[in-house]
Design an enzyme around this catalytic site. Sequence first.
Site, PDB file in Angstrom:
ATOM      1  N   TYR A 148     -29.194  16.025  -3.223  1.00 40.19           N
ATOM      2  CA  TYR A 148     -28.637  17.079  -4.079  1.00 40.19           C
ATOM      3  C   TYR A 148     -28.918  18.460  -3.485  1.00 40.19           C
ATOM      4  CZ  TYR A 148     -27.719  19.689  -8.417  1.00 40.19           C
ATOM      5  OH  TYR A 148     -27.220  20.565  -9.362  1.00 40.19           O
ATOM      6  N   THR A 213     -43.364  25.443 -15.404  1.00 42.29           N
ATOM      7  CA  THR A 213     -42.499  26.270 -16.247  1.00 42.29           C
ATOM      8  C   THR A 213     -41.046  26.089 -15.856  1.00 42.29           C
ATOM      9  OG1 THR A 213     -42.638  28.167 -14.776  1.00 42.29           O
ATOM     10  CG2 THR A 213     -44.281  28.035 -16.553  1.00 42.29           C
ATOM     11  N   ARG A 280     -40.102  27.662 -11.905  1.00 41.65           N
ATOM     12  CA  ARG A 280     -38.692  27.905 -11.649  1.00 41.65           C
ATOM     13  C   ARG A 280     -38.263  29.040 -12.562  1.00 41.65           C
ATOM     14  NH1 ARG A 280     -35.383  24.186  -9.933  1.00 41.65           N
ATOM     15  NH2 ARG A 280     -36.488  23.908  -8.028  1.00 41.65           N
TER      16      ARG A 280
HETATM   17  N1  LIG Z   1     -26.455  21.947 -15.958  1.00 46.61           N
HETATM   18  C1  LIG Z   1     -27.317  22.572 -15.180  1.00 46.61           C
HETATM   19  O1  LIG Z   1     -28.399  22.929 -15.635  1.00 46.61           O
HETATM   20  C2  LIG Z   1     -26.973  22.874 -13.754  1.00 46.61           C
HETATM   21  C3  LIG Z   1     -27.942  23.542 -12.975  1.00 46.61           C
HETATM   22  C4  LIG Z   1     -27.640  23.827 -11.654  1.00 46.61           C
HETATM   23  C5  LIG Z   1     -26.405  23.488 -11.123  1.00 46.61           C
HETATM   24  N2  LIG Z   1     -25.489  22.854 -11.905  1.00 46.61           N
HETATM   25  C6  LIG Z   1     -24.219  22.493 -11.272  1.00 46.61           C
HETATM   26  O2  LIG Z   1     -23.144  22.708 -12.157  1.00 46.61           O
HETATM   27  C7  LIG Z   1     -22.160  21.688 -11.988  1.00 46.61           C
HETATM   28  C8  LIG Z   1     -21.879  21.015 -13.314  1.00 46.61           C
HETATM   29  O3  LIG Z   1     -23.071  20.422 -13.799  1.00 46.61           O
HETATM   30  P1  LIG Z   1     -23.152  19.712 -15.228  1.00 46.61           P
HETATM   31  O4  LIG Z   1     -24.492  19.971 -15.780  1.00 46.61           O
HETATM   32  O5  LIG Z   1     -21.966  20.059 -16.030  1.00 46.61           O
HETATM   33  O6  LIG Z   1     -23.155  18.189 -14.780  1.00 46.61           O
HETATM   34  P2  LIG Z   1     -22.197  16.990 -15.236  1.00 46.61           P
HETATM   35  O7  LIG Z   1     -22.717  15.768 -14.571  1.00 46.61           O
HETATM   36  O8  LIG Z   1     -22.059  16.976 -16.721  1.00 46.61           O
HETATM   37  O9  LIG Z   1     -20.812  17.410 -14.621  1.00 46.61           O
HETATM   38  C9  LIG Z   1     -20.398  17.094 -13.319  1.00 46.61           C
HETATM   39  C10 LIG Z   1     -18.980  16.576 -13.396  1.00 46.61           C
HETATM   40  O10 LIG Z   1     -18.530  16.293 -12.078  1.00 46.61           O
HETATM   41  C11 LIG Z   1     -17.874  15.041 -12.082  1.00 46.61           C
HETATM   42  N3  LIG Z   1     -17.954  14.476 -10.736  1.00 46.61           N
HETATM   43  C12 LIG Z   1     -19.048  14.028 -10.078  1.00 46.61           C
HETATM   44  N4  LIG Z   1     -18.722  13.610  -8.847  1.00 46.61           N
HETATM   45  C13 LIG Z   1     -17.380  13.812  -8.715  1.00 46.61           C
HETATM   46  C14 LIG Z   1     -16.445  13.571  -7.681  1.00 46.61           C
HETATM   47  N5  LIG Z   1     -16.829  13.044  -6.513  1.00 46.61           N
HETATM   48  N6  LIG Z   1     -15.149  13.891  -7.902  1.00 46.61           N
HETATM   49  C15 LIG Z   1     -14.755  14.412  -9.083  1.00 46.61           C
HETATM   50  N7  LIG Z   1     -15.593  14.662 -10.095  1.00 46.61           N
HETATM   51  C16 LIG Z   1     -16.889  14.370  -9.919  1.00 46.61           C
HETATM   52  C17 LIG Z   1     -18.603  14.218 -13.123  1.00 46.61           C
HETATM   53  O11 LIG Z   1     -17.872  13.119 -13.597  1.00 46.61           O
HETATM   54  C18 LIG Z   1     -18.869  15.274 -14.202  1.00 46.61           C
HETATM   55  O12 LIG Z   1     -17.803  15.380 -15.110  1.00 46.61           O
HETATM   56  C19 LIG Z   1     -22.702  20.735 -10.929  1.00 46.61           C
HETATM   57  O13 LIG Z   1     -22.119  21.051  -9.682  1.00 46.61           O
HETATM   58  C20 LIG Z   1     -24.181  21.014 -10.909  1.00 46.61           C
HETATM   59  O14 LIG Z   1     -24.733  20.771  -9.648  1.00 46.61           O
HETATM   60  C21 LIG Z   1     -25.752  22.526 -13.194  1.00 46.61           C
END
Ligand SMILES: NC(=O)c1ccc[n+]([C@@H]2O[C@H](COP(=O)([O-])OP(=O)(O)OC[C@H]3O[C@@H](n4cnc5c(N)ncnc54)[C@H](O)[C@@H]3O)[C@@H](O)[C@H]2O)c1
Length: 315
Positions: A148, A213, A280
């Site tokens: 990741y 944290t 963090r």
């Molecule tokens: N939620 C957080 O706290 C957080 C923190 C840092 C970064 N992010 C980033 O934000 C983005 C969204 O995160 P989230 O929390 O909504 O996670 P999530 O898992 O709910 O959403 C990710 C989405 O991407 C889709 N997906 C995964 N692989 C795929 C692929 N190969 N092709 C098409 N779709 C695909 C999944 O089905 C899902 O709907 C991510 O890129 C994540 O790395 C989120």
Amino acid sequence: MQHNWKRTLVTGGAGFLGSHLCDRLLAEGHDVLCVDNFYTGTKENIRKLLGHPCFELMRHDVTFPLYVEVDEIYNLACPASPIHYQFDPVQTTKTSVHGAINVLGLAKRVKARVLQASTSEVYGDPTVHPQTEDYWGHVNPLGIRACYDEGKRCAETLFFDYHRQHHLKIKVARIFNTYGPRMHPNDGRVVSNFIMQALRDEPITVYGEGRQTRSFCYVDDMIDGFLRLMESPDNFTGPVNLGNPTEFSILELAEMVIRLIGAKSKIVFKPLPQDDPMQRQPDITLAGEALQWKPKVPLEEGLMRTIDYFREISK
Ligand SMILES: NC(=O)c1ccc[n+]([C@@H]2O[C@H](COP(=O)([O-])OP(=O)(O)OC[C@H]3O[C@@H](n4cnc5c(N)ncnc54)[C@H](O)[C@@H]3O)[C@@H](O)[C@H]2O)c1
């Protein structure tokens, strides 16, 4: 005719953040194309949008090229919680790296602005605190989180190379812990874990002594940050930290969740997992200056809304 209407692609649009972003873009009058392979996202998250005349859903894996006509792209596709991204680590790296190459290729062809959902995990286990965007990070490239962390780092590299080499209009958001309704109930993330355990009056699991944290940003604040970043001037690329700088220890969070739910849960302590960061916290000075953005929703209020959602889906 001058108007703000745009055709907007949201990859990962059926996920937690993606579905809220789709809601907000539609509310602002845009045409939304939601692309998702439903790896961690669900149709439930976007069910109420399915009949909307400006909403389109496409099942597609971003590791394969995509040919559509759009003005803006938000690239969110990627599993975000350790349980999900460690389940198939090779696919996780592919989603970040091939996914970035594919959306950047698309953005180049149709001259779209493209925003990358990067992460605070690019800082790894930080040696500076709080983290500013110029910190290069402290990541173990061989550990179980690397699929990741390094995938997202490589995606950032690709975004900046496409920007330098092909003059693409890029935006890179480094997202810190975000929570809210439509989080996965069983994804092992701390907020959903604690709420689910407390709703069932089960013991709440705290790793280590709970002194590590985290800062927790409510989803509506995060989506507001995405939109402001996308609308920022072309010469502002980021990376920019988006998150809530107010720090809470994991133990404080556990106690707050128990209190808000009125649960009978006890707190139990377990050993810290490998590579779990101790601290963090985002420095959001840049987001304040460049985007006039700062989070508004206090933790207690956001937790109450999230608890209501989890209560509803657990009925
Ligand atoms: N939620 C957080 O706290 C957080 C923190 C840092 C970064 N992010 C980033 O934000 C983005 C969204 O995160 P989230 O929390 O909504 O996670 P999530 O898992 O709910 O959403 C990710 C989405 O991407 C889709 N997906 C995964 N692989 C795929 C692929 N190969 N092709 C098409 N779709 C695909 C999944 O089905 C899902 O709907 C991510 O890129 C994540 O790395 C989120």
